[in-house]
Scaffold this motif. Sequence first.
Motif, PDB file in Angstrom:
ATOM      1  N   ILE A 154       0.837  -1.208   0.000  1.00  0.00           N
ATOM      2  CA  ILE A 154       0.000   0.000   0.000  1.00  0.00           C
ATOM      3  C   ILE A 154       0.865   1.248   0.000  1.00  0.00           C
ATOM      4  CG2 ILE A 154      -1.635   1.362   1.361  1.00  0.00           C
ATOM      5  CD1 ILE A 154      -2.845  -1.309   2.329  1.00  0.00           C
ATOM      6  N   GLU A 155       1.828   1.288   0.914  1.00  0.00           N
ATOM      7  CA  GLU A 155       2.634   2.503   1.042  1.00  0.00           C
ATOM      8  C   GLU A 155       3.558   2.695  -0.149  1.00  0.00           C
ATOM      9  OE1 GLU A 155       4.262   3.625   4.721  1.00  0.00           O
ATOM     10  OE2 GLU A 155       2.649   2.790   5.935  1.00  0.00           O
ATOM     11  N   SER A 156       4.095   1.617  -0.702  1.00  0.00           N
ATOM     12  CA  SER A 156       4.979   1.762  -1.866  1.00  0.00           C
ATOM     13  C   SER A 156       4.214   2.306  -3.070  1.00  0.00           C
ATOM     14  CB  SER A 156       5.633   0.421  -2.209  1.00  0.00           C
ATOM     15  OG  SER A 156       4.667  -0.554  -2.558  1.00  0.00           O
ATOM     16  N   LYS A 157       2.971   1.889  -3.242  1.00  0.00           N
ATOM     17  CA  LYS A 157       2.158   2.401  -4.343  1.00  0.00           C
ATOM     18  C   LYS A 157       1.913   3.901  -4.183  1.00  0.00           C
ATOM     19  CE  LYS A 157      -0.370  -1.776  -5.730  1.00  0.00           C
ATOM     20  NZ  LYS A 157      -1.705  -2.427  -5.796  1.00  0.00           N
ATOM     21  N   GLU A 158       1.658   4.315  -2.956  1.00  0.00           N
ATOM     22  CA  GLU A 158       1.403   5.734  -2.713  1.00  0.00           C
ATOM     23  C   GLU A 158       2.668   6.566  -2.952  1.00  0.00           C
ATOM     24  OE1 GLU A 158      -1.423   6.879  -2.485  1.00  0.00           O
ATOM     25  OE2 GLU A 158      -2.669   5.211  -1.839  1.00  0.00           O
ATOM     26  N   ILE A 210       7.000  31.000   1.943  1.00  0.00           N
ATOM     27  CA  ILE A 210       6.352  29.878   2.620  1.00  0.00           C
ATOM     28  C   ILE A 210       6.135  28.733   1.631  1.00  0.00           C
ATOM     29  CG2 ILE A 210       4.438  29.161   4.093  1.00  0.00           C
ATOM     30  CD1 ILE A 210       3.753  32.139   4.461  1.00  0.00           C
ATOM     31  N   ILE A 211       6.600  27.553   2.018  1.00  0.00           N
ATOM     32  CA  ILE A 211       6.353  26.331   1.261  1.00  0.00           C
ATOM     33  C   ILE A 211       5.387  25.492   2.086  1.00  0.00           C
ATOM     34  CG2 ILE A 211       7.386  24.275   0.230  1.00  0.00           C
ATOM     35  CD1 ILE A 211      10.070  25.811   0.240  1.00  0.00           C
ATOM     36  N   SER A 212       4.391  24.917   1.445  1.00  0.00           N
ATOM     37  CA  SER A 212       3.461  24.063   2.176  1.00  0.00           C
ATOM     38  C   SER A 212       3.513  22.650   1.635  1.00  0.00           C
ATOM     39  CB  SER A 212       2.030  24.605   2.079  1.00  0.00           C
ATOM     40  OG  SER A 212       1.598  24.663   0.728  1.00  0.00           O
ATOM     41  N   MET A 213       3.161  21.707   2.496  1.00  0.00           N
ATOM     42  CA  MET A 213       3.101  20.302   2.122  1.00  0.00           C
ATOM     43  C   MET A 213       1.790  19.751   2.666  1.00  0.00           C
ATOM     44  SD  MET A 213       5.837  17.258   3.060  1.00  0.00           S
ATOM     45  CE  MET A 213       7.275  18.169   2.504  1.00  0.00           C
ATOM     46  N   SER A 214       0.885  19.381   1.793  1.00  0.00           N
ATOM     47  CA  SER A 214      -0.403  18.837   2.223  1.00  0.00           C
ATOM     48  C   SER A 214      -0.949  17.893   1.167  1.00  0.00           C
ATOM     49  CB  SER A 214      -1.416  19.957   2.483  1.00  0.00           C
ATOM     50  OG  SER A 214      -2.029  20.381   1.280  1.00  0.00           O
ATOM     51  N   GLY A 215      -2.007  17.181   1.541  1.00  0.00           N
ATOM     52  CA  GLY A 215      -2.641  16.268   0.604  1.00  0.00           C
ATOM     53  C   GLY A 215      -3.824  16.892  -0.113  1.00  0.00           C
ATOM     54  N   ASN A 216      -3.964  18.207  -0.001  1.00  0.00           N
ATOM     55  CA  ASN A 216      -5.109  18.886  -0.626  1.00  0.00           C
ATOM     56  C   ASN A 216      -4.668  20.208  -1.247  1.00  0.00           C
ATOM     57  OD1 ASN A 216      -7.525  19.999  -1.377  1.00  0.00           O
ATOM     58  ND2 ASN A 216      -8.411  20.074   0.694  1.00  0.00           N
ATOM     59  N   PRO A 217      -4.488  20.249  -2.564  1.00  0.00           N
ATOM     60  CA  PRO A 217      -4.044  21.474  -3.245  1.00  0.00           C
ATOM     61  C   PRO A 217      -5.053  22.624  -3.147  1.00  0.00           C
ATOM     62  CG  PRO A 217      -3.772  19.547  -4.654  1.00  0.00           C
ATOM     63  CD  PRO A 217      -4.609  19.119  -3.498  1.00  0.00           C
ATOM     64  N   GLN A 240      -4.204   8.016  -1.689  1.00  0.00           N
ATOM     65  CA  GLN A 240      -5.545   7.474  -1.853  1.00  0.00           C
ATOM     66  C   GLN A 240      -5.934   6.545  -0.711  1.00  0.00           C
ATOM     67  OE1 GLN A 240      -6.017   5.652  -5.697  1.00  0.00           O
ATOM     68  NE2 GLN A 240      -5.185   7.410  -6.808  1.00  0.00           N
ATOM     69  N   LYS A 241      -4.922   5.923  -0.102  1.00  0.00           N
ATOM     70  CA  LYS A 241      -5.232   4.928   0.919  1.00  0.00           C
ATOM     71  C   LYS A 241      -4.162   4.901   2.003  1.00  0.00           C
ATOM     72  CE  LYS A 241      -6.443   0.003   1.279  1.00  0.00           C
ATOM     73  NZ  LYS A 241      -6.578  -1.272   0.521  1.00  0.00           N
ATOM     74  N   PRO A 300      -2.417   8.015  10.589  1.00  0.00           N
ATOM     75  CA  PRO A 300      -1.544   8.439   9.477  1.00  0.00           C
ATOM     76  C   PRO A 300      -0.439   7.408   9.255  1.00  0.00           C
ATOM     77  CG  PRO A 300      -1.901  10.237  11.024  1.00  0.00           C
ATOM     78  CD  PRO A 300      -2.416   8.990  11.690  1.00  0.00           C
ATOM     79  N   THR A 301      -0.441   6.808   8.113  1.00  0.00           N
ATOM     80  CA  THR A 301       0.574   5.802   7.769  1.00  0.00           C
ATOM     81  C   THR A 301       1.145   6.121   6.390  1.00  0.00           C
ATOM     82  OG1 THR A 301      -1.303   4.401   7.136  1.00  0.00           O
ATOM     83  CG2 THR A 301      -0.248   3.908   9.226  1.00  0.00           C
TER      84      THR A 301
END
Length: 315
Positions: A13-17, A117-124, A141-142, A151-152
Amino acid sequence: MSIKEIAKQVFEIESKEILNLSNLLTNDFEQAVQAVYDSKGKFIICGMGKSGLIGRKIAATFASTGTPSFFLHPGEAYHGDLGMIEKDDIVLLISNSGETDEVLKVIPFLKNQGNIIISMSGNPSSTLAKNTNYHLNIFVQKEACPLQLAPTSSTTASLVMGDALAVALMKLRDFKDKDFAQFHPGGSLGRRLLTKVKNVMKKNDLPICNEIENIKNIIHIITDGKCGLVVVVNNFEIIGIITDGDIRRAMESNENNFFSLQAKDLMSKNPKMINLNEKLTTASDLMNDNKVNSLLVVDDQSRLLGIVQMYDLGI
């Protein structure tokens, strides 16, 4: 499902992400790297909770690879530690949702001071992404968590994105192993790159003999010297070396007259030497290139000062 199968599923799962992150890269990544590279200030990482833990590791990676960096807790920042941020500093804010209140509260101060400022998030489309100069998308996605709560995959994605930033900057700066060693003097790499041969060489009671020394004495000298060799000298000039391997080979090839042999009959001429001021890494390379385990340490006039062996290098 067995425990081993569960582990394999997490890896999958994590490698795919992680692999999908390359599809999410935009020009913001390149521009963010260039901004940090051009900056005269520090690179400050800020995040809450699990993102904060990842942020600490990212800051440590940057600090050890040529970019002055430290982690700033957003809660502490909002209660006085904002004074640690100077105008030339660049700040990376991490929040998977992009809506973490403690992180968002820091933005007005940074904008007012003029920090990049640089941001890092999962929602643009998040509040965080919309209010920063550059956004790095870490959408997954998962999660590997079966409940999709812990959070994994998302923390792994954050960590990998941070590594990508650090490695890109290392490439731009042409960061070498010797530079890495400057920040890790206590590690084995730092020891080999910063320590000189003279600091580790054997220099007392060196095993030496002249060219007409008989075989019996040579064997005693090698045994007492505990280096597995004897250096053959003539008026303080190094003319050869005899190893315990040379002794064994001579016994097999000169069985009948073995005890009549002298040092000049056994020695190998032109032994490998190294200057006392060379680094351990140079000694290591010289040994590996010539497939030897020992080097004679000399001064600028090629006078014998010591012996350094592979185990002295701490490899």
